[in-house]
Write an enzyme that holds these catalytic residues in place. Structure first.
Site, PDB file in Angstrom:
ATOM      1  CG  HIS A  78      -1.792   1.191   1.357  1.00 28.41           C
ATOM      2  ND1 HIS A  78      -3.082   1.241   0.879  1.00 28.41           N
ATOM      3  CD2 HIS A  78      -1.555   2.412   1.906  1.00 28.41           C
ATOM      4  CE1 HIS A  78      -3.600   2.440   1.123  1.00 28.41           C
ATOM      5  NE2 HIS A  78      -2.692   3.174   1.760  1.00 28.41           N
ATOM      6  CD  GLU A  79       1.725   3.558   3.833  1.00 17.38           C
ATOM      7  OE1 GLU A  79       1.906   4.630   3.226  1.00 17.38           O
ATOM      8  OE2 GLU A  79       0.752   3.358   4.596  1.00 17.38           O
TER       9      GLU A  79
END
Lengths: 498, 498
Positions: free
Chosen positions: B264-265
């Site tokens: 996600h990051e």
């Protein structure tokens, strides 16, 4: 109220300093390689904001007005330090600062490029330019401070230090070392004949060395709620007093260089962590100067960590962290054989505590002549060589890389800084004498790994005093006498003499 | 030339932003615990300098003058973004900003204290104060921008987003999910009956999980010359585009939460690393907004990393880094059973991609009413509960901690932010549809772990466009149509439906 304005200014400047310190430490430890350009841009811009705010013309009025205000002692002293800083920051015209910054940046870049191949001739024009600018700077600083030119340079690093005093102290030390270096080498030869150097049981895994270093920091008083240890190519102690960023580097073929480096930097860190918290935003709240800072790192490294008593507590820690076979069959004397090895060498940063001062005195003498104009940059190699032969009996005339091109200080325009190193060693020894008087039990405490009283003594006399006194006054108040080479000489005699 | 003045201003602001970003990331990763107070002081002071410089009255003149200058397209757009930022920064009187900052800081502190025991009654007065201030802020922003009050709040986070459009899109999605959540749960039940969830072979050592995360970052295109991965309590993607600071956290009893978080990051990081370098110091050079940023993280997490094709390349990496026995006997379907598990829950941040939008829509509807004054803070618990029962079939009326007290946004005064999360999920799905049209081979590329074309597609259409267009325009240009919930609905149907 004008003092309030200075106080607010101090907070703004402290915030910019905080950012610059942490960004600087971060750059050396955690920054991605491609982040350098933008980081440099950001730091230059923040430094510009700092300079603009620190040199604003209205500050002069605030200082004058604050002097007339009814202030307590700390605030009176604070105003004096605000003024000293303001004069130092404003005595160079912007036009000159820009010219000097450009020249020293170019010269330092050139030095990095030319040093590996020792190309003195190609470097000389840049250094000549720097020397010319340093003479100009010394004259400007002299005019603003009323000091002699070289004193005015030195005063930036160690407020109150004057060649009038230091010349004599260094001359005393130099004449002592002339005879003492051969004596120490002879004593060492005899000792090594009885007890040869032992071999290490490498490799030493980095993670274990790190744990050993942390244990050494903890034992000697480092406060991990206000600091940490990381890795960088060049070890340093940076950050801010509430968050000291210490670094080391590791080799796996031996562990003593990292450990001794950690102990050295811990000395710097203890000073920063021990500064008064309430006025950390005033110039008065900062560490006194470079010589005093070096005295604190050298106190831990030389006065404590190279002594046999220290190793009574440290050697078991080595075994605990690196394993029972880390130094098989070694006794404390074998460790001391390593960490206190004396050798005549070319390189200042590799020198032991006996020969180190000669490297410094050589530079101190040369840079005084360079500033005075009685020596030109082109004459450095010969002058350097003459002194190297006289002081250390070795010649570097054919090797500028390991001679006058070895240090970054001159290419970077930092004249007046070198004496701090040896002043630090002498102050550390003088503090050691005074402390032993007050704490006769000091050796026993070290054997137990108990540094509470030793640190309290320095906290009271040095750390919490911050910049309340000039360097010479701080020495005199802490030790009861002015700087005297005798204490350092006695220290060397005890450790290395017959 | 006035544009030059804006350009210089941009560089100064970028330097302060750089410092604030790195100091912020450092605080969460490397700062000593006792360094927090001084860090907060330094950052507040730097933020103050930023605000003072960004709101200087002469900037209005520079912007007006620059509009009249003969500039290229990028510079014309840059002036427009300078103006948008200037209006956003100056439309609130200093007196109001101070009042709001004090109130939201107090309310956020109170929330942190009261949330663990769910003490809504004690918290309510603080929240009422925040709601009153948010209404005032919305009116001030509306007056300065000519937008409706709630739109003016939302426009700070996603320029160009308007309730007129979003209401319809959210209504469409909500009515779809009403029936689809039960369907997805039924499908899941049948699947789990055939293939029950498998057990993990914990523990998973942190160092190995870290290597796995780094491998996943590298494979999906993270540039390690311009960024790094560290550990923090709350994972984030911070730093600056040339030095992106990503973090994760590890549990040793399972590895999927850290790995999915890293992916996600990484989506956020790729956006930052892909922004145009040459004008990173103009507002035009920044990422477009929160919804678009979330679309990039969710594209990696949802469109890529929760698909079976992705796991064909990822599962071998898991074995390589965590060991052959890490997930013994698992097939791709078993991983998908874990990462795509659907569940009706109380907590937004724990929700899966099927139920998450309902959490957001609930908040979006309530905060519009709160801003409009048709709902009072005291009425939140009942209104919240009614909607939770209607949308998710669960009641939180007796549990404010897991109901309206669960998020920091309202206590912190961030109204208008919530829709970004679900807009991001919808944009990601719409980008996925458009990309599949242009790259029919996309699934095959994922199977091979080849993200070059997938990243190039987004780089061209999103990352290098930076803030050239409003959020709706950027969506339309990248995908050929305006935001339409159908793509997200189709995505959910494919993954979770019959």
């Amino acid at each position: 109220m004008s003092f309030k304005k200075l106080d607010d200014l101090g907070r703004r400047l402290e915030s910019l300093e905080h950012a610059l310190s942490i960004l600087g430490a971060d750059e050396a430890t955690h920054m991605a390689v491609g982040g350098g350009e933008k980081r440099a841009e950001a730091m230059a811009s923040l430094a510009g904001m700092y300079h603009a705010q620190a040199t604003a013309p209205e500050i002069a009025d605030w200082i004058e007005a604050a002097k007339a205000e009814d202030l307590d002692t700390d605030r009176k002293l604070a105003v004096a330090e605000f003024e000293r800083n303001y004069i130092n920051a404003t005595c160079l015209p912007t036009e000159f600062v820009e010219r000097r910054t450009a020249a020293t940046m170019r010269s330092e870049q050139l030095w990095r490029e030319l040093r590996p191949r020792g190309d003195w001739d190609a470097f000389l024009p840049a250094l000549e330019g720097v020397v010319a600018l340093v003479r100009e700077e010394a004259a400007l600083r002299a005019a603003a401070t009323g000091l002699a030119p070289y004193d005015a340079l030195m005063d930036q690093y160690d407020p109150g230090n004057r060649t009038a005093e230091i010349d004599a102290v260094f001359a005393d030390l130099k004449s002592f070392l002339k005879d003492f270096v051969p004596e120490a080498l002879a004593v060492q030869e005899e000792r090594l004949a009885r007890r040869p150097r032992k071999t290490l049981n490498a490799p030493y895994p980095i993670e274990r060395q790190r744990e050993l270093g942390l244990a050494a920091m903890r034992a000697t008083g480092f406060d991990f709620t206000h600091g940490s240890l990381a890795v960088s190519h060049h070890p340093f102690c940076g950050g801010v007093p509430t968050d000291v960023r210490m670094t080391t580097r590791y080799r796996t073929d031996e562990f003593l260089s990292s450990l001794m480096g950690v102990l050295h930097e811990t000395g710097h860190a203890l000073y920063e962590q021990g500064l008064p918290r309430d006025w950390s935003h005033w110039p008065l709240g900062k560490a006194r100067g470079m010589g005093m800072h070096e005295s604190q790192s050298l106190f831990v490294e030389m006065q404590l960590a190279r002594s046999p008593q220290f190793w009574e507590f440290m050697l078991p820690l080595v075994h605990q962290h690196l394993g029972e076979d880390a130094v098989p069959g070694w006794e404390i004397e074998d460790i001391l054989n390593e960490v206190n090895h004396v050798e005549r060498g070319y390189i200042r940063v590799d020198a032991d505590e006996v020969t180190y001062p000669l490297h410094v005195i050589l530079r101190y003498e040369l840079e005084q002549d360079l500033v005075a104009g009685t020596l030109e940059a082109s004459q450095i190699p010969e002058a350097w060589d003459t002194k190297m032969i006289e002081y250390l009996g070795i010649s570097t005339i054919n090797d500028p890389k390991d001679g006058p091109m070895q240090d970054v200080h001159w290419p970077g325009g930092a004249f007046g800084y070198f004496p701090s190193y040896t002043l630090g060693a002498m102050i550390a020894a003088q503090l050691g004498t005074a402390m032993a008087r007050d704490l006769p039990d000091m050796g026993e405490q070290m054997r137990r790994g108990d540094f509470a009283a030793i640190n309290r003594w320095r906290a009271e006399r040095i750390w919490t005093e911050a910049s309340r006194h000039s360097t010479p006054d701080l020495i005199a108040r802490a030790t009861g006498e002015k700087l005297d080479a005798d204490h350092f000489k006695a220290h060397l005699r005890r450790r290395y003499g017959r």
